[in-house]
Structures are given as structure tokens and as C-alpha cells.
Design a protein around this motif. Structure first.
Motif, PDB file in Angstrom:
ATOM      1  N   GLY A 212      -5.126  -8.577  -4.648  1.00  0.00           N
ATOM      2  CA  GLY A 212      -4.150  -7.380  -4.856  1.00  0.00           C
ATOM      3  C   GLY A 212      -2.605  -7.614  -5.176  1.00  0.00           C
ATOM      4  N   GLU A 213      -2.108  -7.876  -3.771  1.00  0.00           N
ATOM      5  CA  GLU A 213      -0.674  -8.460  -3.752  1.00  0.00           C
ATOM      6  C   GLU A 213      -0.300  -9.519  -2.979  1.00  0.00           C
ATOM      7  OE1 GLU A 213      -1.444  -5.899   0.019  1.00  0.00           O
ATOM      8  OE2 GLU A 213      -2.197  -6.048  -1.900  1.00  0.00           O
ATOM      9  N   GLU A 214      -1.381 -10.398  -3.149  1.00  0.00           N
ATOM     10  CA  GLU A 214      -1.311 -11.619  -2.501  1.00  0.00           C
ATOM     11  C   GLU A 214      -1.228 -12.903  -3.645  1.00  0.00           C
ATOM     12  OE1 GLU A 214      -4.195 -14.120   0.537  1.00  0.00           O
ATOM     13  OE2 GLU A 214      -3.278 -12.403   1.387  1.00  0.00           O
ATOM     14  N   PHE A 215      -0.207 -13.452  -3.409  1.00  0.00           N
ATOM     15  CA  PHE A 215      -0.167 -14.651  -4.202  1.00  0.00           C
ATOM     16  C   PHE A 215      -0.175 -15.982  -3.586  1.00  0.00           C
ATOM     17  CE2 PHE A 215       1.791 -11.008  -5.858  1.00  0.00           C
ATOM     18  CZ  PHE A 215       1.651 -10.994  -7.258  1.00  0.00           C
ATOM     19  N   VAL A 216      -0.244 -17.339  -4.488  1.00  0.00           N
ATOM     20  CA  VAL A 216      -0.364 -18.415  -3.754  1.00  0.00           C
ATOM     21  C   VAL A 216       0.456 -19.476  -4.716  1.00  0.00           C
ATOM     22  CG1 VAL A 216      -2.467 -19.133  -4.684  1.00  0.00           C
ATOM     23  CG2 VAL A 216      -1.750 -20.612  -2.982  1.00  0.00           C
ATOM     24  N   ILE A 217       1.201 -20.434  -4.177  1.00  0.00           N
ATOM     25  CA  ILE A 217       2.145 -21.331  -4.872  1.00  0.00           C
ATOM     26  C   ILE A 217       1.577 -22.817  -4.391  1.00  0.00           C
ATOM     27  CG2 ILE A 217       4.257 -22.050  -5.513  1.00  0.00           C
ATOM     28  CD1 ILE A 217       5.241 -19.167  -4.890  1.00  0.00           C
ATOM     29  N   VAL A 218       1.384 -23.762  -5.205  1.00  0.00           N
ATOM     30  CA  VAL A 218       1.259 -25.206  -4.879  1.00  0.00           C
ATOM     31  C   VAL A 218       2.489 -25.805  -5.485  1.00  0.00           C
ATOM     32  CG1 VAL A 218       0.118 -27.187  -5.193  1.00  0.00           C
ATOM     33  CG2 VAL A 218      -1.313 -25.093  -4.860  1.00  0.00           C
ATOM     34  N   LEU A 219       3.231 -26.399  -4.475  1.00  0.00           N
ATOM     35  CA  LEU A 219       4.248 -27.285  -4.657  1.00  0.00           C
ATOM     36  C   LEU A 219       3.980 -28.615  -4.955  1.00  0.00           C
ATOM     37  CD1 LEU A 219       6.995 -25.331  -2.517  1.00  0.00           C
ATOM     38  CD2 LEU A 219       6.563 -25.134  -5.088  1.00  0.00           C
ATOM     39  N   PRO A 220       3.823 -29.477  -5.746  1.00  0.00           N
ATOM     40  CA  PRO A 220       3.336 -30.765  -5.802  1.00  0.00           C
ATOM     41  C   PRO A 220       4.921 -31.432  -5.483  1.00  0.00           C
ATOM     42  CG  PRO A 220       2.534 -29.941  -7.841  1.00  0.00           C
ATOM     43  CD  PRO A 220       3.516 -28.917  -7.256  1.00  0.00           C
ATOM     44  N   PHE A 221       4.707 -32.726  -4.730  1.00  0.00           N
ATOM     45  CA  PHE A 221       5.964 -33.508  -4.252  1.00  0.00           C
ATOM     46  C   PHE A 221       7.011 -32.900  -3.477  1.00  0.00           C
ATOM     47  CE2 PHE A 221       4.400 -34.918  -8.750  1.00  0.00           C
ATOM     48  CZ  PHE A 221       3.604 -35.992  -8.095  1.00  0.00           C
ATOM     49  N   HIS A 222       6.519 -31.702  -2.888  1.00  0.00           N
ATOM     50  CA  HIS A 222       7.691 -30.994  -2.019  1.00  0.00           C
ATOM     51  C   HIS A 222       7.079 -31.323  -0.678  1.00  0.00           C
ATOM     52  CE1 HIS A 222       9.929 -29.220  -4.956  1.00  0.00           C
ATOM     53  NE2 HIS A 222      10.242 -28.211  -4.331  1.00  0.00           N
TER      54      HIS A 222
ATOM     55  N   ILE B 130       2.965   2.607 -10.803  1.00  0.00           N
ATOM     56  CA  ILE B 130       4.184   1.924 -10.511  1.00  0.00           C
ATOM     57  C   ILE B 130       4.147   0.500  -9.833  1.00  0.00           C
ATOM     58  CG2 ILE B 130       6.225   2.385  -8.976  1.00  0.00           C
ATOM     59  CD1 ILE B 130       6.232   3.991 -11.729  1.00  0.00           C
ATOM     60  N   GLY B 131       2.869   0.592  -8.847  1.00  0.00           N
ATOM     61  CA  GLY B 131       2.593  -0.819  -8.347  1.00  0.00           C
ATOM     62  C   GLY B 131       2.222  -1.567  -9.148  1.00  0.00           C
ATOM     63  N   ASP B 132       1.372  -1.568 -10.339  1.00  0.00           N
ATOM     64  CA  ASP B 132       1.205  -2.286 -11.297  1.00  0.00           C
ATOM     65  C   ASP B 132       2.251  -3.106 -11.920  1.00  0.00           C
ATOM     66  OD1 ASP B 132      -1.486  -2.235 -10.718  1.00  0.00           O
ATOM     67  OD2 ASP B 132      -1.895  -0.942 -12.601  1.00  0.00           O
ATOM     68  N   GLN B 133       3.575  -2.059 -12.000  1.00  0.00           N
ATOM     69  CA  GLN B 133       4.711  -2.699 -12.747  1.00  0.00           C
ATOM     70  C   GLN B 133       5.370  -3.593 -11.730  1.00  0.00           C
ATOM     71  OE1 GLN B 133       7.240   0.671 -14.445  1.00  0.00           O
ATOM     72  NE2 GLN B 133       5.283   1.625 -15.053  1.00  0.00           N
ATOM     73  N   ILE B 134       5.405  -3.275 -10.557  1.00  0.00           N
ATOM     74  CA  ILE B 134       5.990  -4.007  -9.594  1.00  0.00           C
ATOM     75  C   ILE B 134       5.385  -5.265  -9.456  1.00  0.00           C
ATOM     76  CG2 ILE B 134       6.590  -4.457  -7.246  1.00  0.00           C
ATOM     77  CD1 ILE B 134       7.535  -1.583  -7.021  1.00  0.00           C
ATOM     78  N   LEU B 135       3.864  -5.377  -9.680  1.00  0.00           N
ATOM     79  CA  LEU B 135       3.388  -6.606  -9.516  1.00  0.00           C
ATOM     80  C   LEU B 135       3.698  -7.625 -10.529  1.00  0.00           C
ATOM     81  CD1 LEU B 135      -0.116  -5.261  -8.541  1.00  0.00           C
ATOM     82  CD2 LEU B 135       1.042  -6.893  -7.053  1.00  0.00           C
TER      83      LEU B 135
ATOM     84  N   LYS C 137       0.910  -1.249  -0.019  1.00  0.00           N
ATOM     85  CA  LYS C 137      -0.116   0.007   0.055  1.00  0.00           C
ATOM     86  C   LYS C 137       1.005   1.257   0.113  1.00  0.00           C
ATOM     87  CE  LYS C 137      -3.916   2.119   2.271  1.00  0.00           C
ATOM     88  NZ  LYS C 137      -3.260   3.491   2.325  1.00  0.00           N
ATOM     89  N   LYS C 138       1.772   1.018   0.697  1.00  0.00           N
ATOM     90  CA  LYS C 138       2.777   2.336   0.798  1.00  0.00           C
ATOM     91  C   LYS C 138       3.518   2.628  -0.708  1.00  0.00           C
ATOM     92  CE  LYS C 138       4.248   2.108   5.774  1.00  0.00           C
ATOM     93  NZ  LYS C 138       5.540   2.155   6.527  1.00  0.00           N
ATOM     94  N   ILE C 139       3.769   1.513  -1.391  1.00  0.00           N
ATOM     95  CA  ILE C 139       4.307   1.633  -2.719  1.00  0.00           C
ATOM     96  C   ILE C 139       3.265   2.455  -3.548  1.00  0.00           C
ATOM     97  CG2 ILE C 139       5.153   0.499  -4.717  1.00  0.00           C
ATOM     98  CD1 ILE C 139       6.139  -1.704  -2.899  1.00  0.00           C
ATOM     99  N   ASN C 140       2.086   2.175  -3.659  1.00  0.00           N
ATOM    100  CA  ASN C 140       0.969   2.698  -4.296  1.00  0.00           C
ATOM    101  C   ASN C 140       0.836   4.055  -3.764  1.00  0.00           C
ATOM    102  OD1 ASN C 140       0.293   0.625  -5.952  1.00  0.00           O
ATOM    103  ND2 ASN C 140      -1.196  -0.376  -4.653  1.00  0.00           N
ATOM    104  N   ASP C 141       0.736   4.354  -2.478  1.00  0.00           N
ATOM    105  CA  ASP C 141       0.657   5.582  -2.126  1.00  0.00           C
ATOM    106  C   ASP C 141       1.828   6.546  -2.350  1.00  0.00           C
ATOM    107  OD1 ASP C 141      -1.750   4.862  -1.181  1.00  0.00           O
ATOM    108  OD2 ASP C 141      -0.771   4.863   1.221  1.00  0.00           O
TER     109      ASP C 141
END
Length: 216
Positions: free
Chosen positions: A121-131, A94-99, A84-88
Motif C-alpha cells: 500500500g504505502e511501502e516502496f523498495v529501491i535497489v541501488l546498483p554499485f552503491h 487524497i491518500g492516492d494523490q499523495i502516493l 493510515k491517518k492520512i486515509n482516515d
């Protein structure tokens, strides 16, 4: 048609010969458009990675495969610290470019079999099979360090950001994918509440274990 049966069938054969490729062409175009439309509904328009709908589709499929094969499966929740500070301070463009750059950076650190999606918005998820947990924590540490050391280049600024990650691994046949995502999300918030720029593992006894990386 009055010229005889042979001529009539010849005439019909010519019509089929001429119109057949056209129908085939229109069918291929229709299939291509259908595929493109499906891709649009599963991909995040800004970053090009999976969106929440695409993630749900692939992750549930991977979860069912894991249950059948009885293999490890681990989930990471991660987001960009103080976004949020980046966007502000710099503006949403610029926030979109960073994403976009963040998504590219993370993607380069993952295997083709890993599932990576932007779910908020800035939250991501990763699934790691066989890890297993140990492998996933090591991968998460690598991601944290890669982001910390990366210089994000926008049109006007050079910006450094950090990321926090929560890790959770499946331990029971009764656990669902939603259970796993909830645990990873709780571990993510533990990382953020402990100072950010770190990895937290949600362990089987529900005690959070933090991995704080030293800044070089």
C-alpha cells in the motif's frame, strides 16, 4: 490461371504484394499490444512505477549481474509515516494523490539505473546498483529530507508527510536478494520504532545504526 505460367505467377505476386503489408501491419499491432500488456503487468496502475512483479523481474536480474561483476549493491525499504491517518482524516482519494506525488518525488531523486517499485500500500523498495553502504545512507538521508520539506498539494489540502527508510547492503556471496530485502525491512521497522522520519542501516554485525535527521 489458364492464361499461362507467366500470368499465373504475376497474379500470385500481386496478391502477395497487396496482402504482405496488411500482414505486416497486423503483426506490428499485435507486437505493440503484447508490449502494452506486458507493461501493464509490470507497472503499478496508480503510481506508474514498477509493481512487485516488475520489481522481482528487474531486481533479480540486477542481483545476478552484481554477483558476476562483484560490485556493491544496496537495497532500501521505505514507507510513508502514519499513512493510515492520512486515509482516515482526508479520505482514500487524497491518500492516492499523495502516493502518486510521493512516487514522482522519489523518482526524481534517483538515477536511471536505480530500480524503484511500490510493493504494498504505502511501502516502496529501491535497489541501488554499485552503491556501497555509505553512498546509500547519504542517498536515503536526501530522500528523507526531500519528503519532509515537500508540500503535497491535493485537490483540497496541502499536506506534509515524512518517510522512514531501512538500508541493507550485500556483504557475502551466499546472501540472496530475499536476505537483503529482509534486512532492509528490519531496518525500516527499526526506523519506525525509533520515532520515524529517519534512516536506519542494517550493519554486518546485525547492530542497527540510526541516522536521525534534525528538522529545520
Amino acid at each position: 490461371m489458364l492464361a499461362g505460367t507467366v500470368h499465373a505467377f504475376s497474379y500470385l505476386f500481386i496478391i502477395i504484394l497487396v496482402t504482405g503489408p496488411a500482414f505486416g501491419f497486423f503483426w506490428m499491432v499485435s507486437r505493440h499490444l503484447q508490449y502494452d500488456l506486458q507493461e501493464l503487468t509490470l507497472k503499478d496502475q496508480l503510481t506508474g512505477i514498477l509493481n512487485r512483479r516488475g520489481f522481482d523481474s528487474l531486481a533479480h536480474r540486477e542481483f545476478l549481474k552484481r554477483n558476476k561483476l562483484k560490485k556493491h549493491l544496496t537495497v532500501m525499504m521505505l514507507d510513508i509515516d502514519h499513512f493510515k491517518k492520512i486515509n482516515d482524516n482526508f479520505g482514500h482519494h487524497i491518500g492516492d494523490q499523495i502516493l502518486i506525488e510521493f512516487s514522482t518525488l522519489i523518482s526524481q531523486c534517483l538515477r536511471p539505473s536505480d530500480i524503484f517499485a511500490r510493493v504494498a500500500g504505502e511501502e516502496f523498495v529501491i535497489v541501488l546498483p554499485f552503491h556501497d553502504e555509505s553512498e546509500a545512507v547519504n542517498k536515503a538521508k536526501q530522500l528523507v529530507k526531500s519528503v519532509e520539506l515537500h508540500l503535497f498539494n491535493s485537490d483540497q489540502y496541502k499536506i506534509r508527510v515524512t518517510t522512514s527508510i531501512g538500508v541493507a547492503s550485500i556483504h557475502s556471496q551466499s546472501e540472496t536478494l530475499d536476505d537483503l530485502l529482509l534486512k532492509a525491512d528490519q531496518a525500516l521497522y527499526a526506523s519506525k520504532n525509533s520515532g520515524r522520519n529517519q534512516v536506519t542501516l542494517f550493519e554486518t554485525n546485525t547492530i542497527m545504526h540510526n541516522f536521525i535527521l534534525a528538522t529545520n
